[in-house]
Motif scaffolding. Structure first.
Motif, PDB file in Angstrom:
ATOM      1  N   MET A 152     -11.345-123.422 -63.905  1.00 21.78           N
ATOM      2  CA  MET A 152     -11.813-123.804 -62.566  1.00 21.78           C
ATOM      3  C   MET A 152     -12.598-122.688 -61.874  1.00 21.78           C
ATOM      4  SD  MET A 152      -8.614-125.980 -60.957  1.00 21.78           S
ATOM      5  CE  MET A 152      -7.529-124.571 -60.854  1.00 21.78           C
ATOM      6  N   ALA A 153     -12.463-121.447 -62.377  1.00 22.41           N
ATOM      7  CA  ALA A 153     -12.933-120.277 -61.625  1.00 22.41           C
ATOM      8  C   ALA A 153     -14.443-120.257 -61.394  1.00 22.41           C
ATOM      9  CB  ALA A 153     -12.485-118.989 -62.324  1.00 22.41           C
ATOM     10  N   ALA A 154     -15.180-120.916 -62.293  1.00 21.18           N
ATOM     11  CA  ALA A 154     -16.640-120.832 -62.206  1.00 21.18           C
ATOM     12  C   ALA A 154     -17.199-121.496 -60.947  1.00 21.18           C
ATOM     13  CB  ALA A 154     -17.281-121.439 -63.450  1.00 21.18           C
ATOM     14  N   VAL A 155     -16.367-122.276 -60.257  1.00 17.99           N
ATOM     15  CA  VAL A 155     -16.849-122.865 -59.005  1.00 17.99           C
ATOM     16  C   VAL A 155     -17.265-121.776 -58.015  1.00 17.99           C
ATOM     17  CG1 VAL A 155     -14.584-123.014 -57.857  1.00 17.99           C
ATOM     18  CG2 VAL A 155     -16.399-124.634 -57.250  1.00 17.99           C
ATOM     19  N   LEU A 156     -16.648-120.596 -58.141  1.00 20.91           N
ATOM     20  CA  LEU A 156     -16.948-119.516 -57.198  1.00 20.91           C
ATOM     21  C   LEU A 156     -18.401-119.032 -57.357  1.00 20.91           C
ATOM     22  CD1 LEU A 156     -15.280-118.025 -54.982  1.00 20.91           C
ATOM     23  CD2 LEU A 156     -14.919-116.199 -56.635  1.00 20.91           C
ATOM     24  N   PRO A 157     -18.815-118.560 -58.550  1.00 20.30           N
ATOM     25  CA  PRO A 157     -20.216-118.124 -58.661  1.00 20.30           C
ATOM     26  C   PRO A 157     -21.206-119.279 -58.529  1.00 20.30           C
ATOM     27  CG  PRO A 157     -19.102-118.068 -60.796  1.00 20.30           C
ATOM     28  CD  PRO A 157     -18.041-118.273 -59.771  1.00 20.30           C
ATOM     29  N   GLU A 158     -20.862-120.431 -59.034  1.00 22.18           N
ATOM     30  CA  GLU A 158     -21.786-121.577 -58.906  1.00 22.18           C
ATOM     31  C   GLU A 158     -22.093-121.847 -57.440  1.00 22.18           C
ATOM     32  OE1 GLU A 158     -19.784-124.857 -60.777  1.00 22.18           O
ATOM     33  OE2 GLU A 158     -20.025-123.991 -62.800  1.00 22.18           O
ATOM     34  N   THR A 159     -21.041-121.851 -56.642  1.00 24.87           N
ATOM     35  CA  THR A 159     -21.213-122.128 -55.219  1.00 24.87           C
ATOM     36  C   THR A 159     -22.013-121.015 -54.531  1.00 24.87           C
ATOM     37  OG1 THR A 159     -19.086-123.248 -55.270  1.00 24.87           O
ATOM     38  CG2 THR A 159     -19.974-122.711 -53.097  1.00 24.87           C
ATOM     39  N   LEU A 160     -21.723-119.769 -54.910  1.00 26.45           N
ATOM     40  CA  LEU A 160     -22.452-118.644 -54.313  1.00 26.45           C
ATOM     41  C   LEU A 160     -23.944-118.721 -54.610  1.00 26.45           C
ATOM     42  CD1 LEU A 160     -20.458-115.313 -54.832  1.00 26.45           C
ATOM     43  CD2 LEU A 160     -20.729-116.653 -52.741  1.00 26.45           C
ATOM     44  N   PHE A 161     -24.272-118.971 -55.872  1.00 26.41           N
ATOM     45  CA  PHE A 161     -25.692-119.003 -56.235  1.00 26.41           C
ATOM     46  C   PHE A 161     -26.400-120.167 -55.544  1.00 26.41           C
ATOM     47  CE2 PHE A 161     -24.402-116.239 -59.841  1.00 26.41           C
ATOM     48  CZ  PHE A 161     -25.347-115.248 -59.681  1.00 26.41           C
ATOM     49  N   ALA A 162     -25.722-121.308 -55.485  1.00 24.29           N
ATOM     50  CA  ALA A 162     -26.327-122.467 -54.821  1.00 24.29           C
ATOM     51  C   ALA A 162     -26.529-122.193 -53.329  1.00 24.29           C
ATOM     52  CB  ALA A 162     -25.446-123.700 -55.026  1.00 24.29           C
ATOM     53  N   ALA A 163     -25.538-121.568 -52.717  1.00 26.63           N
ATOM     54  CA  ALA A 163     -25.637-121.270 -51.284  1.00 26.63           C
ATOM     55  C   ALA A 163     -26.752-120.254 -51.033  1.00 26.63           C
ATOM     56  CB  ALA A 163     -24.298-120.739 -50.762  1.00 26.63           C
ATOM     57  N   SER A 164     -26.852-119.266 -51.906  1.00 27.16           N
ATOM     58  CA  SER A 164     -27.921-118.280 -51.770  1.00 27.16           C
ATOM     59  C   SER A 164     -29.284-118.970 -51.822  1.00 27.16           C
ATOM     60  CB  SER A 164     -27.797-117.234 -52.885  1.00 27.16           C
ATOM     61  OG  SER A 164     -28.922-116.384 -52.887  1.00 27.16           O
ATOM     62  N   ASN A 165     -29.445-119.860 -52.787  1.00 28.33           N
ATOM     63  CA  ASN A 165     -30.708-120.593 -52.908  1.00 28.33           C
ATOM     64  C   ASN A 165     -30.997-121.411 -51.655  1.00 28.33           C
ATOM     65  OD1 ASN A 165     -31.188-119.572 -55.441  1.00 28.33           O
ATOM     66  ND2 ASN A 165     -30.282-121.325 -56.517  1.00 28.33           N
ATOM     67  N   ALA A 166     -29.961-122.060 -51.137  1.00 30.27           N
ATOM     68  CA  ALA A 166     -30.148-122.911 -49.962  1.00 30.27           C
ATOM     69  C   ALA A 166     -30.570-122.080 -48.745  1.00 30.27           C
ATOM     70  CB  ALA A 166     -28.852-123.673 -49.660  1.00 30.27           C
ATOM     71  N   ILE A 167     -29.940-120.906 -48.588  1.00 28.24           N
ATOM     72  CA  ILE A 167     -30.306-120.040 -47.457  1.00 28.24           C
ATOM     73  C   ILE A 167     -31.728-119.515 -47.637  1.00 28.24           C
ATOM     74  CG2 ILE A 167     -29.778-117.871 -46.267  1.00 28.24           C
ATOM     75  CD1 ILE A 167     -26.775-118.464 -46.983  1.00 28.24           C
ATOM     76  N   GLU A 168     -32.041-119.118 -48.852  1.00 28.47           N
ATOM     77  CA  GLU A 168     -33.405-118.634 -49.116  1.00 28.47           C
ATOM     78  C   GLU A 168     -34.439-119.740 -48.854  1.00 28.47           C
ATOM     79  OE1 GLU A 168     -33.248-117.147 -53.121  1.00 28.47           O
ATOM     80  OE2 GLU A 168     -32.420-115.200 -52.506  1.00 28.47           O
ATOM     81  N   ALA A 207     -24.304-123.893 -41.617  1.00 23.13           N
ATOM     82  CA  ALA A 207     -24.050-125.161 -42.329  1.00 23.13           C
ATOM     83  C   ALA A 207     -23.842-124.904 -43.817  1.00 23.13           C
ATOM     84  CB  ALA A 207     -25.222-126.127 -42.111  1.00 23.13           C
ATOM     85  N   VAL A 208     -24.666-124.016 -44.391  1.00 27.46           N
ATOM     86  CA  VAL A 208     -24.529-123.702 -45.819  1.00 27.46           C
ATOM     87  C   VAL A 208     -23.175-123.058 -46.095  1.00 27.46           C
ATOM     88  CG1 VAL A 208     -25.404-122.231 -47.680  1.00 27.46           C
ATOM     89  CG2 VAL A 208     -27.016-123.517 -46.257  1.00 27.46           C
ATOM     90  N   LEU A 209     -22.781-122.109 -45.225  1.00 33.43           N
ATOM     91  CA  LEU A 209     -21.511-121.403 -45.444  1.00 33.43           C
ATOM     92  C   LEU A 209     -20.336-122.366 -45.323  1.00 33.43           C
ATOM     93  CD1 LEU A 209     -22.082-118.006 -43.573  1.00 33.43           C
ATOM     94  CD2 LEU A 209     -22.457-118.558 -45.992  1.00 33.43           C
ATOM     95  N   PRO A 218     -33.079-108.068 -46.692  1.00 34.40           N
ATOM     96  CA  PRO A 218     -32.247-108.374 -47.860  1.00 34.40           C
ATOM     97  C   PRO A 218     -30.783-108.496 -47.457  1.00 34.40           C
ATOM     98  CG  PRO A 218     -33.815-106.639 -48.398  1.00 34.40           C
ATOM     99  CD  PRO A 218     -33.939-106.883 -46.921  1.00 34.40           C
ATOM    100  N   ALA A 219     -30.137-109.538 -47.933  1.00 36.70           N
ATOM    101  CA  ALA A 219     -28.766-109.809 -47.528  1.00 36.70           C
ATOM    102  C   ALA A 219     -27.898-110.014 -48.760  1.00 36.70           C
ATOM    103  CB  ALA A 219     -28.719-111.039 -46.624  1.00 36.70           C
ATOM    104  N   ARG A 220     -26.625-110.118 -48.495  1.00 33.56           N
ATOM    105  CA  ARG A 220     -25.654-110.324 -49.560  1.00 33.56           C
ATOM    106  C   ARG A 220     -24.691-111.388 -49.078  1.00 33.56           C
ATOM    107  NH1 ARG A 220     -26.995-107.605 -54.421  1.00 33.56           N
ATOM    108  NH2 ARG A 220     -25.277-108.169 -55.772  1.00 33.56           N
ATOM    109  N   LEU A 221     -24.401-112.345 -49.942  1.00 34.86           N
ATOM    110  CA  LEU A 221     -23.410-113.372 -49.637  1.00 34.86           C
ATOM    111  C   LEU A 221     -22.148-112.991 -50.388  1.00 34.86           C
ATOM    112  CD1 LEU A 221     -22.764-116.124 -48.344  1.00 34.86           C
ATOM    113  CD2 LEU A 221     -23.724-117.204 -50.395  1.00 34.86           C
ATOM    114  N   LEU A 222     -21.063-112.772 -49.632  1.00 37.05           N
ATOM    115  CA  LEU A 222     -19.843-112.221 -50.241  1.00 37.05           C
ATOM    116  C   LEU A 222     -18.670-113.164 -50.027  1.00 37.05           C
ATOM    117  CD1 LEU A 222     -21.271-109.692 -48.279  1.00 37.05           C
ATOM    118  CD2 LEU A 222     -20.079-108.441 -50.075  1.00 37.05           C
ATOM    119  N   VAL A 223     -17.801-113.245 -51.027  1.00 38.11           N
ATOM    120  CA  VAL A 223     -16.662-114.159 -50.951  1.00 38.11           C
ATOM    121  C   VAL A 223     -15.419-113.520 -51.540  1.00 38.11           C
ATOM    122  CG1 VAL A 223     -17.057-115.274 -53.198  1.00 38.11           C
ATOM    123  CG2 VAL A 223     -15.951-116.564 -51.372  1.00 38.11           C
ATOM    124  N   ALA A 224     -14.255-113.896 -50.989  1.00 37.17           N
ATOM    125  CA  ALA A 224     -12.964-113.586 -51.601  1.00 37.17           C
ATOM    126  C   ALA A 224     -12.086-114.802 -51.448  1.00 37.17           C
ATOM    127  CB  ALA A 224     -12.302-112.385 -50.934  1.00 37.17           C
ATOM    128  N   GLY A 225     -11.334-115.127 -52.480  1.00 37.92           N
ATOM    129  CA  GLY A 225     -10.433-116.257 -52.388  1.00 37.92           C
ATOM    130  C   GLY A 225      -9.336-116.168 -53.426  1.00 37.92           C
TER     131      GLY A 225
END
Lengths: 285, 285
Positions: free
Chosen positions: B201-217, B224-226, B262-269
């Motif tokens: 299940m863990a891959a949901v974390l990077p998948e979501t991050l990359f998708a969110a990064s793309n959406a913000i870009e 809304a993206v976050l 330049p920004a960074r999208l960071l997550v912990a869970g």
């Protein structure tokens, strides 16, 4: 009389010190806040004995002042300081521009527990953090081999020793004896803020310390000696005594009972508006 | 395959590094807590590109753990680590004995405000003090010229950069890209504590991050993206999301409005009992 190089940028200092080291010279550091007197010059003299090239630093560090008024009142005498250092044989005076010490975004603090607690630490919140941080920076900016501090600021000396050891800074630290005026008053840049009348009364501080040290060494009750000494300082014209304590000389843990290891008797008090500190050795038989 | 020297005493490390420097070699440092994986080996590879001699360190630093349970659960695999480092071409493994890092009476703490606040700093009190202090010590013990850290621990990287700059430590710091498993999961010693089901299940974390990064870009609303990304991570099986934030890549100040630098999208869970962190770059157009 040496040729004194005055530097104001970190990289210029580092380049100079590395050049000296490549020539096989050892380098000594004497950190000061300027307003130099014979006490500082004794550190330079010791540094000249122990190392080949001596760098004195002059930086009035705002982070180690507790009050803006005290910072503003601190004497600023760079030209006199440079002349004294040159005459004393120092090789370099480092007077860093403000951004060389605290660049934009500066956010790092070094704190040392234990030795920084109580005594001046209790009355000057944040003071020893400021000291530990600036001294670490000066050690690392200069890459000096040895550094020289007065025992006059005895607690500061122990804080600096602990910090340098704990952070693995490759510098050897020397504590140097307090230099005193003819009447025993410890030399301090703050002494020049005493009125003539206050200056005449100030010697009660060292006289009382030395007498108390002798009494404790002779086996008198520590609490009784400290109590009488405090009364004597106040009777001698001091407005207040912030602390008067006997502490272990290495760890600065309080000694209230029996003297078994080398100790230090430390005092701080106000004479008029001027805060004076002093300390003397107390040696067990 | 190199000859890997294993050292356990500070002075032995310093002597070895000084010997190398006298021979004209530059020295790279790769600090680790062991349990090595491909991410660490990518740091060693980068260090071998940038310097002549590479020292990896292995010290599980109690001061950067918040809970005794987390410290106890941290994997200890020194023999495997040494074999991997040898195969990777590192020249030295420094595994300091405890007293080489925290000698009796150790009392010094380094703290970095600003970049250490929020994100992991909010959930792991004292963690970044522990990191800043141990890393400063490793820099100063080793006297390395360059040091290599993974962007996986992005906030840690910024804390280390700030600390080294503020304290004038003469080391150049390299941040190296996160190494990921085939499914995108950032490599971490903690991954081995995931059950097979959790790992899937863990891959949901990077998948979501990359998708969110793309959406913000692409210009979508940051809040809304976050919000949607947080929901997606929880729906994907995470028990909790400690934080999911967009921050300035250099200063880590929060960005909630418009992307200009330049920004960074960071997550912990938490996935089950395992805390995972990750982060990705977000680049303004």
């Amino acid at each position: 009389m040496s040729n004194l190089v005055v530097l104001r940028r970190r990289d210029a200092l580092r380049e100079k010190v590395r050049e000296w080291k490549q020539q096989g010279f050892s380098v000594g550091l004497v950190p000061t806040m300027g307003a130099l007197h014979e006490g500082h010059l004794s550190l330079v003299a010791k540094a000249l004995q122990e190392t080949d090239r001596v760098v004195a630093t002059l930086f009035i560090n705002p982070k180690q002042f507790n009050s803006a008024a005290d910072l503003a009142a601190y004497p600023r005498t760079e030209d006199d300081d440079a002349a004294m250092l040159k005459a004393a044989g120092a090789h370099c005076l480092y007077v860093p521009d403000g951004d060389q010490i605290y660049p934009p975004g500066f956010a790092t603090n070094i704190s040392v527990s234990g030795v920084s607690e109580g005594l001046c630490g209790a009355f000057r919140p944040g003071h020893f953090d400021g000291v530990a941080t600036i001294v670490a920076k000066l050690f690392l900016q200069s890459e000096a081999d040895k550094a020289f501090f007065g025992e006059k600021d005895f607690q500061q000396l122990q804080v600096v020793r602990r910090m340098a050891q704990d952070l693995d800074i490759a510098v050897q630290i020397f504590g140097c004896p307090t230099v005193r005026e003819a009447d025993g008053l410890a030399m301090s840049s703050r002494n020049r803020r005493l009125s003539a009348k206050e200056r005449a009364m100030a010697a009660v501080l060292p006289e009382t310390l030395f007498a108390a040290s002798n009494a404790i060494e002779a086996g008198e009750s520590i609490p009784a000696v400290l109590h009488a000494a405090r009364d004597k300082i106040l009777a001698g014209g001091f407005k207040s005594v912030e602390y008067l304590e006997l502490r272990d000389a290495a760890t600065l843990t309080p000694i209230t009972d029996e003297l078994v290891r080398p100790a230090r008797l430390l005092v701080a008090g106000f004479l008029g508006a001027v805060r004076l500190i002093d300390n003397v050795q107390v040696t067990p038989n």
